[in-house]
Scaffold this motif. Structure first.
Motif, PDB file in Angstrom:
ATOM      1  N   ALA A   1       9.968  28.874   2.036  1.00  0.00           N
ATOM      2  CA  ALA A   1       8.956  28.570   2.600  1.00  0.00           C
ATOM      3  C   ALA A   1       7.884  29.589   2.663  1.00  0.00           C
ATOM      4  O   ALA A   1       6.682  29.691   2.469  1.00  0.00           O
ATOM      5  N   LEU A   2       8.327  30.795   3.360  1.00  0.00           N
ATOM      6  CA  LEU A   2       7.639  31.855   3.765  1.00  0.00           C
ATOM      7  C   LEU A   2       6.990  32.612   2.512  1.00  0.00           C
ATOM      8  O   LEU A   2       5.717  32.578   2.366  1.00  0.00           O
ATOM      9  N   SER A   3       7.670  32.721   1.249  1.00  0.00           N
ATOM     10  CA  SER A   3       7.084  33.371   0.336  1.00  0.00           C
ATOM     11  C   SER A   3       6.275  32.253  -0.633  1.00  0.00           C
ATOM     12  O   SER A   3       4.867  32.820  -0.972  1.00  0.00           O
ATOM     13  N   PHE A   4       6.443  31.268  -0.400  1.00  0.00           N
ATOM     14  CA  PHE A   4       5.439  30.322  -1.233  1.00  0.00           C
ATOM     15  C   PHE A   4       4.091  30.105  -0.243  1.00  0.00           C
ATOM     16  O   PHE A   4       3.192  30.131  -0.763  1.00  0.00           O
ATOM     17  N   GLY A   5       4.029  30.218   0.895  1.00  0.00           N
ATOM     18  CA  GLY A   5       3.115  30.148   2.044  1.00  0.00           C
ATOM     19  C   GLY A   5       2.351  31.387   1.708  1.00  0.00           C
ATOM     20  O   GLY A   5       0.886  31.384   1.660  1.00  0.00           O
ATOM     21  N   PHE A   6       2.928  32.613   1.664  1.00  0.00           N
ATOM     22  CA  PHE A   6       2.303  33.669   1.416  1.00  0.00           C
ATOM     23  C   PHE A   6       1.390  33.754  -0.202  1.00  0.00           C
ATOM     24  O   PHE A   6       0.296  34.184  -0.184  1.00  0.00           O
ATOM     25  N   TYR A   7       2.171  33.034  -0.988  1.00  0.00           N
ATOM     26  CA  TYR A   7       1.635  32.876  -2.261  1.00  0.00           C
ATOM     27  C   TYR A   7       0.419  32.212  -2.425  1.00  0.00           C
ATOM     28  O   TYR A   7      -0.724  32.271  -2.924  1.00  0.00           O
ATOM     29  N   GLY A   8       0.554  31.002  -1.777  1.00  0.00           N
ATOM     30  CA  GLY A   8      -0.665  30.194  -1.576  1.00  0.00           C
ATOM     31  C   GLY A   8      -1.914  30.702  -0.809  1.00  0.00           C
ATOM     32  O   GLY A   8      -3.099  30.386  -1.126  1.00  0.00           O
ATOM     33  N   VAL A   9      -1.778  31.641   0.085  1.00  0.00           N
ATOM     34  CA  VAL A   9      -2.598  32.395   0.959  1.00  0.00           C
ATOM     35  C   VAL A   9      -3.402  33.261  -0.177  1.00  0.00           C
ATOM     36  O   VAL A   9      -4.494  33.363  -0.209  1.00  0.00           O
ATOM     37  N   VAL A  10      -2.513  34.092  -0.729  1.00  0.00           N
ATOM     38  CA  VAL A  10      -3.036  35.040  -1.762  1.00  0.00           C
ATOM     39  C   VAL A  10      -3.993  34.254  -2.758  1.00  0.00           C
ATOM     40  O   VAL A  10      -5.043  34.875  -3.153  1.00  0.00           O
ATOM     41  N   LYS A  11      -3.422  33.139  -3.205  1.00  0.00           N
ATOM     42  CA  LYS A  11      -4.128  32.346  -4.280  1.00  0.00           C
ATOM     43  C   LYS A  11      -5.492  31.982  -3.691  1.00  0.00           C
ATOM     44  O   LYS A  11      -6.567  32.010  -4.863  1.00  0.00           O
ATOM     45  N   LYS A  12      -5.523  31.666  -2.421  1.00  0.00           N
ATOM     46  CA  LYS A  12      -6.520  31.236  -1.875  1.00  0.00           C
ATOM     47  C   LYS A  12      -7.760  32.268  -1.632  1.00  0.00           C
ATOM     48  O   LYS A  12      -8.992  32.264  -1.657  1.00  0.00           O
ATOM     49  N   ARG A  13      -7.201  33.437  -1.026  1.00  0.00           N
ATOM     50  CA  ARG A  13      -7.855  34.383  -0.645  1.00  0.00           C
ATOM     51  C   ARG A  13      -8.523  35.408  -1.813  1.00  0.00           C
ATOM     52  O   ARG A  13      -9.479  36.001  -1.814  1.00  0.00           O
ATOM     53  N   ARG A  14      -7.699  35.599  -2.922  1.00  0.00           N
ATOM     54  CA  ARG A  14      -8.244  36.254  -4.086  1.00  0.00           C
ATOM     55  C   ARG A  14      -8.179  35.462  -5.359  1.00  0.00           C
ATOM     56  O   ARG A  14      -7.391  35.591  -6.221  1.00  0.00           O
ATOM     57  N   PRO A  15      -9.309  34.593  -5.279  1.00  0.00           N
ATOM     58  CA  PRO A  15      -9.128  33.664  -6.499  1.00  0.00           C
ATOM     59  C   PRO A  15      -9.359  34.560  -7.856  1.00  0.00           C
ATOM     60  O   PRO A  15     -10.156  35.495  -7.796  1.00  0.00           O
ATOM     61  N   LEU A  16      -8.459  34.279  -8.592  1.00  0.00           N
ATOM     62  CA  LEU A  16      -8.773  34.741 -10.103  1.00  0.00           C
ATOM     63  C   LEU A  16      -8.657  33.524 -10.919  1.00  0.00           C
ATOM     64  O   LEU A  16      -8.189  32.436 -10.654  1.00  0.00           O
ATOM     65  N   GLU A  17      -9.072  33.879 -12.108  1.00  0.00           N
ATOM     66  CA  GLU A  17      -9.029  32.680 -13.202  1.00  0.00           C
ATOM     67  C   GLU A  17      -7.469  32.405 -13.499  1.00  0.00           C
ATOM     68  O   GLU A  17      -6.691  33.292 -13.335  1.00  0.00           O
ATOM     69  N   SER A  18      -7.233  31.134 -13.517  1.00  0.00           N
ATOM     70  CA  SER A  18      -5.900  30.616 -13.529  1.00  0.00           C
ATOM     71  C   SER A  18      -5.037  31.397 -14.725  1.00  0.00           C
ATOM     72  O   SER A  18      -3.870  31.589 -14.454  1.00  0.00           O
ATOM     73  N   THR A  19      -5.759  31.743 -15.749  1.00  0.00           N
ATOM     74  CA  THR A  19      -4.705  32.350 -16.899  1.00  0.00           C
ATOM     75  C   THR A  19      -4.516  33.756 -16.560  1.00  0.00           C
ATOM     76  O   THR A  19      -3.559  34.245 -16.714  1.00  0.00           O
ATOM     77  N   VAL A  20      -5.554  34.384 -16.066  1.00  0.00           N
ATOM     78  CA  VAL A  20      -5.301  35.726 -15.437  1.00  0.00           C
ATOM     79  C   VAL A  20      -4.106  35.915 -14.326  1.00  0.00           C
ATOM     80  O   VAL A  20      -3.359  36.763 -14.449  1.00  0.00           O
ATOM     81  N   SER A  21      -4.231  35.015 -13.643  1.00  0.00           N
ATOM     82  CA  SER A  21      -3.290  35.152 -12.164  1.00  0.00           C
ATOM     83  C   SER A  21      -2.112  34.618 -12.897  1.00  0.00           C
ATOM     84  O   SER A  21      -0.934  35.248 -12.420  1.00  0.00           O
TER      85      SER A  21
END
Length: 141
Positions: A1-21
């Protein structure tokens, strides 16, 4: 839960194009995966060289995994983060429903207690959001 929550925050705060990410996320564990594959190959326990069918199946699992990750990355940048969090309750509920209703897996009292706690928290969270929103609207009016 912690790692996926962190992953979600990073995805939201540092938006990259989906393919690059997705490319960056895939490349991060690649060295470790190659070490394991090499070790298993040397030990003679690798499944990669058993048959073309096995190899093709293993490669296709990567594609089947990548498509939902691409869609998640695409969607996570376009909806509010609270929605992303709430939608994370839906996937395990659908999996449970499929398992119990379609595959006749057992649904124990422990499962019932866990899902009751999870959905009670989701309802409290939602009602709190509605209450805060109404309070904000009253201040504006």
């Amino acid at each position: 839960a912690l790692s996926f929550g962190f992953y979600g925050v990073v995805k939201k705060r540092r938006p990259l194009e989906s393919t690059v990410s997705l490319t960056l996320e895939t490349m991060a564990p690649l060295p470790l995966a190659l070490i394991f594959l090499g070790y298993w190959q040397v030990q003679g326990t690798s499944s990669m060289t058993e048959s073309i069918g096995t190899m093709t199946g293993l490669i296709l699992t990567g594609i089947v995994t990548a498509v939902p990750l691409l869609l998640f990355g695409f969607g996570a940048q376009r909806i509010p983060f609270t929605w992303v969090g709430f939608l994370q309750f839906v996937a395990p509920t659908l999996s449970l429903g499929l398992g119990v209703l379609l595959y006749h897996e057992p649904f124990t009292k422990t499962h019932m207690v866990a899902f009751t706690c999870i959905w009670t928290a989701a309802i409290v969270f939602t009602l709190n959001g509605v209450w805060i929103r109404k309070k904000q609207l009253r201040k504006v009016a």
